[in-house]
Write an enzyme that holds these catalytic residues in place. Structure first.
Site, PDB file in Angstrom:
ATOM      1  N   SER A  17       3.411   1.810  13.507  1.00  0.00           N
ATOM      2  CA  SER A  17       2.494   2.744  14.177  1.00  0.00           C
ATOM      3  C   SER A  17       3.047   3.294  15.493  1.00  0.00           C
ATOM      4  O   SER A  17       2.912   4.507  15.745  1.00  0.00           O
ATOM      5  CB  SER A  17       1.133   2.082  14.406  1.00  0.00           C
ATOM      6  N   LYS A  64      -9.902  -6.675  12.504  1.00  0.00           N
ATOM      7  CA  LYS A  64     -10.717  -5.493  12.189  1.00  0.00           C
ATOM      8  C   LYS A  64     -12.220  -5.755  12.306  1.00  0.00           C
ATOM      9  O   LYS A  64     -12.979  -4.845  12.615  1.00  0.00           O
ATOM     10  CB  LYS A  64     -10.354  -4.938  10.809  1.00  0.00           C
ATOM     11  N   ASP A 100      -8.346   3.575   7.322  1.00  0.00           N
ATOM     12  CA  ASP A 100      -7.600   2.983   6.193  1.00  0.00           C
ATOM     13  C   ASP A 100      -8.105   3.539   4.866  1.00  0.00           C
ATOM     14  O   ASP A 100      -7.313   3.892   3.980  1.00  0.00           O
ATOM     15  CB  ASP A 100      -7.804   1.458   6.140  1.00  0.00           C
ATOM     16  N   GLY A 121      -7.379  -8.499  -5.603  1.00  0.00           N
ATOM     17  CA  GLY A 121      -7.682  -8.829  -4.206  1.00  0.00           C
ATOM     18  C   GLY A 121      -9.027  -8.300  -3.796  1.00  0.00           C
ATOM     19  O   GLY A 121      -9.498  -7.278  -4.334  1.00  0.00           O
ATOM     20  N   GLY A 124     -10.530  -7.524   3.254  1.00  0.00           N
ATOM     21  CA  GLY A 124     -11.095  -6.459   4.080  1.00  0.00           C
ATOM     22  C   GLY A 124     -10.669  -5.069   3.653  1.00  0.00           C
ATOM     23  O   GLY A 124     -11.479  -4.128   3.650  1.00  0.00           O
ATOM     24  N   TYR A 210       3.846  -1.966   2.306  1.00  0.00           N
ATOM     25  CA  TYR A 210       4.879  -0.941   2.423  1.00  0.00           C
ATOM     26  C   TYR A 210       6.158  -1.549   2.997  1.00  0.00           C
ATOM     27  O   TYR A 210       6.134  -2.646   3.551  1.00  0.00           O
ATOM     28  CB  TYR A 210       4.399   0.218   3.326  1.00  0.00           C
TER      29      TYR A 210
HETATM   30  P1  NDP Z   1      -7.392 -10.078   3.790  1.00  0.00           P
HETATM   31  O1  NDP Z   1      -6.814 -11.292   4.478  1.00  0.00           O
HETATM   32  O2  NDP Z   1      -8.713  -9.576   4.205  1.00  0.00           O
HETATM   33  O3  NDP Z   1      -7.472 -10.403   2.195  1.00  0.00           O
HETATM   34  C1  NDP Z   1      -6.411 -10.976   1.506  1.00  0.00           C
HETATM   35  C2  NDP Z   1      -6.662 -10.919  -0.012  1.00  0.00           C
HETATM   36  O4  NDP Z   1      -5.433 -11.284  -0.618  1.00  0.00           O
HETATM   37  C3  NDP Z   1      -7.717 -11.873  -0.537  1.00  0.00           C
HETATM   38  O5  NDP Z   1      -8.363 -11.274  -1.629  1.00  0.00           O
HETATM   39  C4  NDP Z   1      -6.883 -13.095  -0.971  1.00  0.00           C
HETATM   40  O6  NDP Z   1      -7.485 -13.843  -2.014  1.00  0.00           O
HETATM   41  C5  NDP Z   1      -5.672 -12.397  -1.519  1.00  0.00           C
HETATM   42  N1  NDP Z   1      -4.442 -13.182  -1.512  1.00  0.00           N
HETATM   43  C6  NDP Z   1      -3.674 -13.528  -0.447  1.00  0.00           C
HETATM   44  N2  NDP Z   1      -2.581 -14.189  -0.854  1.00  0.00           N
HETATM   45  C7  NDP Z   1      -2.646 -14.257  -2.207  1.00  0.00           C
HETATM   46  C8  NDP Z   1      -1.808 -14.813  -3.205  1.00  0.00           C
HETATM   47  N3  NDP Z   1      -0.665 -15.441  -2.895  1.00  0.00           N
HETATM   48  N4  NDP Z   1      -2.180 -14.701  -4.503  1.00  0.00           N
HETATM   49  C9  NDP Z   1      -3.324 -14.072  -4.850  1.00  0.00           C
HETATM   50  N5  NDP Z   1      -4.171 -13.520  -3.939  1.00  0.00           N
HETATM   51  C10 NDP Z   1      -3.833 -13.618  -2.635  1.00  0.00           C
HETATM   52  O7  NDP Z   1      -6.258  -8.963   3.897  1.00  0.00           O
HETATM   53  P2  NDP Z   1      -6.445  -7.397   4.071  1.00  0.00           P
HETATM   54  O8  NDP Z   1      -7.406  -6.896   3.068  1.00  0.00           O
HETATM   55  O9  NDP Z   1      -6.665  -7.073   5.495  1.00  0.00           O
HETATM   56  O10 NDP Z   1      -4.965  -6.873   3.721  1.00  0.00           O
HETATM   57  C11 NDP Z   1      -4.498  -6.848   2.387  1.00  0.00           C
HETATM   58  C12 NDP Z   1      -3.170  -6.139   2.329  1.00  0.00           C
HETATM   59  O11 NDP Z   1      -3.332  -4.755   2.648  1.00  0.00           O
HETATM   60  C13 NDP Z   1      -2.112  -6.689   3.288  1.00  0.00           C
HETATM   61  O12 NDP Z   1      -0.915  -6.881   2.569  1.00  0.00           O
HETATM   62  C14 NDP Z   1      -1.963  -5.574   4.297  1.00  0.00           C
HETATM   63  O13 NDP Z   1      -0.646  -5.531   4.818  1.00  0.00           O
HETATM   64  C15 NDP Z   1      -2.247  -4.346   3.452  1.00  0.00           C
HETATM   65  N6  NDP Z   1      -2.653  -3.147   4.211  1.00  0.00           N
HETATM   66  C16 NDP Z   1      -1.885  -2.012   4.138  1.00  0.00           C
HETATM   67  C17 NDP Z   1      -2.235  -0.872   4.818  1.00  0.00           C
HETATM   68  C18 NDP Z   1      -1.372   0.356   4.742  1.00  0.00           C
HETATM   69  O14 NDP Z   1      -1.578   1.277   5.539  1.00  0.00           O
HETATM   70  N7  NDP Z   1      -0.448   0.455   3.809  1.00  0.00           N
HETATM   71  C19 NDP Z   1      -3.455  -0.797   5.660  1.00  0.00           C
HETATM   72  C20 NDP Z   1      -4.211  -2.034   5.648  1.00  0.00           C
HETATM   73  C21 NDP Z   1      -3.810  -3.160   4.954  1.00  0.00           C
HETATM   74  P3  NDP Z   1      -8.464 -15.112  -1.703  1.00  0.00           P
HETATM   75  O15 NDP Z   1      -9.823 -14.547  -1.484  1.00  0.00           O
HETATM   76  O16 NDP Z   1      -8.399 -15.925  -2.951  1.00  0.00           O
HETATM   77  O17 NDP Z   1      -7.909 -15.816  -0.516  1.00  0.00           O
END
Ligand code: NDP
Length: 265
Positions: A17, A64, A100, A121, A124, A210
């Site tokens: 960013s 967030k 987002d 997934g 958030g 990314y």
């Molecule tokens: P959260 O921490 O809120 O949620 C994580 C999710 O991933 C949960 O559903 C969790 O499952 C699951 N998870 C994590 N590790 C594993 C695994 N090894 N196997 C299976 N499921 C898994 O994260 P966010 O929603 O904030 O972010 C998610 C992704 O989005 C991140 O990689 C982030 O970098 C990306 N992102 C990209 C953006 C962009 O501009 N390109 C903008 C915002 C986010 P469980 O409930 O079982 O724990």
């Protein structure tokens, strides 16, 4: 007077960013500078905003929800999804937005015909994006590792599965990795058997991560399925945030011209 902008998160050292926004400030001759701030305690966000005299900020993992709490005013969509990733200070008040989700919606515009989407997934990012996509006419199903996070989606009327309850016969146009699996490790977001079942009908595999080829995208390439990573989502959420930071002085395309240069450096 020069305005100060930042990204709050933990970690923030990897964030693109600052480069994206600084290139755009420079290109558009806007007197702003964008830095990064590693914030350990999200409850300090509001205080830091005022202490450092910041004009606008992006907020990333894991703050967030704190950002949502920190604002005096929220736009309708941020209120609906309960997550803020962009804050702008106006007349001493903090205004919160979520860029987002519209960023992801825009990134999917090349797949307009692919209406049936499976999210892997339910965190958030999945929350805000599932709502905006449904409002735009997509049909979203969520598959998550644990059942706990799925409850709020069920209450919101989404179809949800855990790995155990997933019905293999269902078919989807787009499979989206909304997890952080593959971000800092080499794991797939769900068991490989599930991905294999989805291959025949999938038009594309999309990742929100990314800057690297995740095991999820590698899997898709091995099966000759088109892929898309999270770079466009990042670019578009940044453009929409920049519009807010600069009070809509510049058009989307003017901002894009400079911001996209961050992806070629
Ligand atoms: P959260 O921490 O809120 O949620 C994580 C999710 O991933 C949960 O559903 C969790 O499952 C699951 N998870 C994590 N590790 C594993 C695994 N090894 N196997 C299976 N499921 C898994 O994260 P966010 O929603 O904030 O972010 C998610 C992704 O989005 C991140 O990689 C982030 O970098 C990306 N992102 C990209 C953006 C962009 O501009 N390109 C903008 C915002 C986010 P469980 O409930 O079982 O724990």
């Amino acid at each position: 007077m020069q305005q100060l902008f930042t990204i709050f998160g933990n970690p923030v050292s990897h964030s693109k960013s600052p480069l994206m926004h600084n290139l755009t400030f420079q290109g558009l001759n806007y007197n702003g500078v964008y830095t990064r701030y590693k914030l350990e305690d999200g409850s300090q966000l509001r205080q830091k905003f005022f202490d450092l005299n910041i004009s606008g900020a992006n907020i990333t993992v894991p703050h967030k929800e704190y950002a949502f709490e920190a604002c005096d005013e929220l736009d309708e969509f941020a209120k609906k999804v309960g997550a803020v990733n962009t804050i702008v200070k106006k007349d001493g008040k903090l205004y919160g937005y979520n860029t987002d989700a519209p960023g992801f919606l825009k990134a999917l515009s090349e797949f307009k015909e692919s209406k049936k989407i499976l999210f892997l997934g339910a965190g958030g990012t999945a929350q805000s994006t599932s709502i905006i996509l449904r409002d735009a006419g997509y049909d979203i199903t969520l598959l998550n590792r644990s059942a706990k996070r799925l409850k709020r989606y069920q209450l919101d009327g989404f179809k949800t599965y855990t790995f155990d309850s997933f019905k293999y016969k269902e078919e989807f146009d787009l499979i989206v990795n909304m997890t952080s699996a593959g971000l800092e490790d080499e794991s797939l977001p769900c068991p490989i058997e599930i991905l294999e079942q989805l291959v025949p009908k999938a038009k594309a595999f999309v990742d929100v991560i990314y800057g690297k080829e995740t095991p999820f995208l590698k899997f898709a390439k091995q099966h000759n399925i088109p892929t898309k990573d999270g770079s466009d989502m990042l670019l578009y959420q940044g453009i929409i945030a920049f519009e807010q930071f600069t009070n809509h002085q510049f058009s989307f395309d003017e901002i894009k011209e400079y911001m996209q240069k961050a992806f070629t450096i």
